[in-house]
Design a protein around this motif. Structure first.
Motif, PDB file in Angstrom:
ATOM      1  N   ARG A   1      -6.291  -9.515   0.337  1.00 23.53           N
ATOM      2  CA  ARG A   1      -7.402  -9.009   1.151  1.00 23.53           C
ATOM      3  C   ARG A   1      -7.131  -7.590   1.657  1.00 23.53           C
ATOM      4  O   ARG A   1      -8.027  -6.762   1.728  1.00 23.53           O
ATOM      5  CB  ARG A   1      -7.619  -9.968   2.337  1.00 23.53           C
ATOM      6  CG  ARG A   1      -8.830  -9.679   3.196  1.00 23.53           C
ATOM      7  CD  ARG A   1      -9.153 -10.876   4.099  1.00 23.53           C
ATOM      8  NE  ARG A   1      -8.018 -11.271   4.928  1.00 23.53           N
ATOM      9  CZ  ARG A   1      -7.693 -10.700   6.088  1.00 23.53           C
ATOM     10  NH1 ARG A   1      -8.423  -9.706   6.568  1.00 23.53           N
ATOM     11  NH2 ARG A   1      -6.652 -11.118   6.780  1.00 23.53           N
ATOM     12  N   LEU A   2      -5.882  -7.283   2.001  1.00 26.52           N
ATOM     13  CA  LEU A   2      -5.584  -6.028   2.693  1.00 26.52           C
ATOM     14  C   LEU A   2      -5.018  -4.929   1.805  1.00 26.52           C
ATOM     15  O   LEU A   2      -5.125  -3.748   2.150  1.00 26.52           O
ATOM     16  CB  LEU A   2      -4.613  -6.280   3.853  1.00 26.52           C
ATOM     17  CG  LEU A   2      -5.123  -7.200   4.971  1.00 26.52           C
ATOM     18  CD1 LEU A   2      -4.053  -7.357   6.031  1.00 26.52           C
ATOM     19  CD2 LEU A   2      -6.411  -6.647   5.580  1.00 26.52           C
TER      20      LEU A   2
ATOM     21  N   ASN B   1       0.820  -1.214   0.000  1.00 30.67           N
ATOM     22  CA  ASN B   1       0.000   0.000   0.000  1.00 30.67           C
ATOM     23  C   ASN B   1       0.854   1.265   0.000  1.00 30.67           C
ATOM     24  O   ASN B   1       0.479   2.273  -0.576  1.00 30.67           O
ATOM     25  CB  ASN B   1      -0.946   0.007   1.209  1.00 30.67           C
ATOM     26  CG  ASN B   1      -2.211  -0.795   0.938  1.00 30.67           C
ATOM     27  OD1 ASN B   1      -2.656  -0.909  -0.197  1.00 30.67           O
ATOM     28  ND2 ASN B   1      -2.786  -1.361   1.995  1.00 30.67           N
TER      29      ASN B   1
ATOM     30  N   PRO C   1      -5.792  -1.559  -6.801  1.00 29.64           N
ATOM     31  CA  PRO C   1      -4.817  -1.240  -7.864  1.00 29.64           C
ATOM     32  C   PRO C   1      -3.405  -1.698  -7.509  1.00 29.64           C
ATOM     33  O   PRO C   1      -2.636  -2.077  -8.392  1.00 29.64           O
ATOM     34  CB  PRO C   1      -4.870   0.292  -7.940  1.00 29.64           C
ATOM     35  CG  PRO C   1      -6.105   0.703  -7.223  1.00 29.64           C
ATOM     36  CD  PRO C   1      -6.420  -0.364  -6.228  1.00 29.64           C
ATOM     37  N   ALA C   2      -3.069  -1.677  -6.219  1.00 23.96           N
ATOM     38  CA  ALA C   2      -1.735  -2.123  -5.800  1.00 23.96           C
ATOM     39  C   ALA C   2      -1.677  -3.646  -5.713  1.00 23.96           C
ATOM     40  O   ALA C   2      -0.684  -4.265  -6.102  1.00 23.96           O
ATOM     41  CB  ALA C   2      -1.374  -1.490  -4.450  1.00 23.96           C
TER      42      ALA C   2
ATOM     43  N   LEU D   1      -4.927  -2.365  -1.321  1.00 23.59           N
ATOM     44  CA  LEU D   1      -5.948  -1.762  -2.174  1.00 23.59           C
ATOM     45  C   LEU D   1      -5.866  -2.401  -3.567  1.00 23.59           C
ATOM     46  O   LEU D   1      -4.784  -2.732  -4.046  1.00 23.59           O
ATOM     47  CB  LEU D   1      -5.732  -0.253  -2.266  1.00 23.59           C
ATOM     48  CG  LEU D   1      -5.899   0.499  -0.938  1.00 23.59           C
ATOM     49  CD1 LEU D   1      -5.709   1.993  -1.148  1.00 23.59           C
ATOM     50  CD2 LEU D   1      -7.258   0.240  -0.309  1.00 23.59           C
TER      51      LEU D   1
END
Lengths: 317, 317
Positions: free
Chosen positions: A284-285, A254, A289-290, A287
């Motif tokens: 899961r954690l 992120n 696009p990343a 975002l």
């Protein structure tokens, strides 16, 4: 004419000295016991002797040595060639190691943080090839990191960047060696693995606090062995390990949006047992696009990553 | 001949259009309501009209406009001039906004993430001047970040870097808007501030879940007002806020070892009330070499940071 770089990896138990080619091939290495070479003078002496022997054995002239790099377990001032301090090795305070090495070896000598060096090696010649945005994590007694941002090593302003092991991922978590609570390393460093293993019923006997630090590595292996035997409790430990590691990796993803994350270090040998939980947690954690942009892979250069990284550092100068 | 850059800041309620000089001086701005310009076509129309008026009012020729930059609240492909999506604005999917803007304005037009643009502004002309390693955090409804690493913006591989608000700092923490649990933003975004304020006895009335999103900003201010009146409960809320923010900043400091951290955004107006706890927490949690190297300061450019950043982006090309 062939040219060579001397790579030196200052580990907790061993000092490894190697000759590496421009193309990242490690020709030959010699290993010295770290304890017997723990002061700056003895270290330089010992490494100097090993280099003499390696060059002689391969009939390599000194003029063919392009430079030397020491990977040190601690923060360094790369520009000035100074080791600020070493983790777990007392007596190293602001040591001008680059100068001392140049005097002994007679060649251009650099110092770099050991994890940064391993990241450079994996980036150019290992699992991180071909990307400009890379995060390397090393899993061992502690958890280290080396970051490539916009196609260059991210050292930070004082050579202290990449300490991903000391991201706090739960302020109510266990105490870390650094004094804080709930660092990633407190969860998944060897002490953390032992804590998880103990809760799962492993190795109760050896786990008094006094025995923990000594026993960490064998017991870590024991957990790994358990997994290979399809031991359910062991699998659970490595899944929990993968989830905690996944939180740390998701945070890095992120913040830096890397194209690849490379996981190395001795504990990464348990890769098959923690990789699925690691990847699930990052998906899961992080975002979307990343998360979509990143692949998470195991390191390829093993113990030699730092020595290979020495070649990258010297040839990129 | 003077030359100008057009900066456009696409905010949740307003679209701000401004003319900025090479030296980062914002000459004049016009504000458009975001709701009435929420589709790509209307946005380009509205901004085009505003630019026409601003240039006419100052008797500036089109040839003196060096370029335009739109700061968008979401991930963008800077190289291709495409907005992937916008936070809280439906209907923006892979919009080639750079091309649409160039067609309407007749000048070189770029898109950039809004927080990255603000970071560029603070870096060159604000509180981040003079350093090569910088982290900017913006505190508002959400928590954003823009990173300067080795003297350049760190966009990551897909333009998604800097999402420091979505670092998980406690996996048992409150649910975040992104779906994860315990993100920094879940603790200190406006919803998090309201949660802390409610626990401290503030504003019980307005805090049903339905009212939360609408009420966020005024109630946040109310907590700030309380602090100014030396209200003990309000001070506690901002101290708690500073501690959570401090965990996030310490994580960024451990990972990137910046020389400076700049804190901006609307909520940063409560700076005097949270800064001491923020600084204390970073000193406690960041490793000493990184903690010693960093200073943490308030942003200087206020609402104009993004428009000023537009000048940096265009002139650095």
């Amino acid at each position: 004419m062939s040219e060579w770089v001397i790579g030196v990896d200052f580990g907790g138990t061993n000092i490894k000295v190697g000759l590496v080619t421009r193309t990242g091939r490690v020709l030959v290495t010699e290993v010295l016991p770290a304890r017997a070479h723990a002061t700056p003078a003895r270290f330089v002496d010992g490494v100097g002797g090993a280099v003499d022997r390696l060059l002689r054995a391969r009939a390599i002239r000194r003029a063919a040595v392009r430079g030397a790099v020491v990977g040190a377990p601690g923060p360094v001032d790369h520009a000035r060639g100074v080791v600020h301090s070493m983790v777990n090795v007392p007596g190293w305070r602001e040591v001008p190691l680059g100068r001392l090495m140049r005097r002994r070896l007679g060649c251009h000598s650099l110092v770099e943080n050991d994890v940064n060096l391993a990241a450079l090696g994996e980036w150019r010649f290992g699992a991180g090839r071909g990307v400009d945005q890379l995060a390397c994590l090393t899993l061992g007694t502690g958890v280290g990191g080396g970051l490539i941002v916009n196609g260059a090593l991210a050292r930070g302003v004082s050579g202290a960047a990449g300490e991903v092991g000391h991201m706090v991922i739960n302020p109510d978590g266990p105490r870390c060696g650094c004094g804080a609570r709930g660092c990633l390393e407190a969860f998944i460093g060897t002490a953390g693995i032992l804590r998880m293993a103990r809760r799962a019923g492993f190795s109760q006997r050896a786990l008094t606090p006094e025995q923990l630090s000594e026993a960490a590595r064998p017991h870590t292996n024991q957990v790994g062995v358990g997994a290979r035997r399809d031991n359910r409790a062991s699998r659970q430990v490595w899944q929990e390990f993968g989830r905690w590691l996944g939180i740390g990796v998701a945070n890095v993803v992120n913040v830096l949006n890397p194209e690849r994350v490379v996981i190395g270090g001795g504990v990464a040998n348990a890769w098959p047992f923690f990789a699925p939980a690691l990847r699930r947690t990052v998906r899961r954690l992080a975002l979307p696009p990343a998360a979509r942009a990143v692949t998470i892979v195991q390191a390829q250069l093993g113990n030699h990553a730092g020595i290979v990284g020495a070649a990258v550092l010297v040839w990129d100068k």
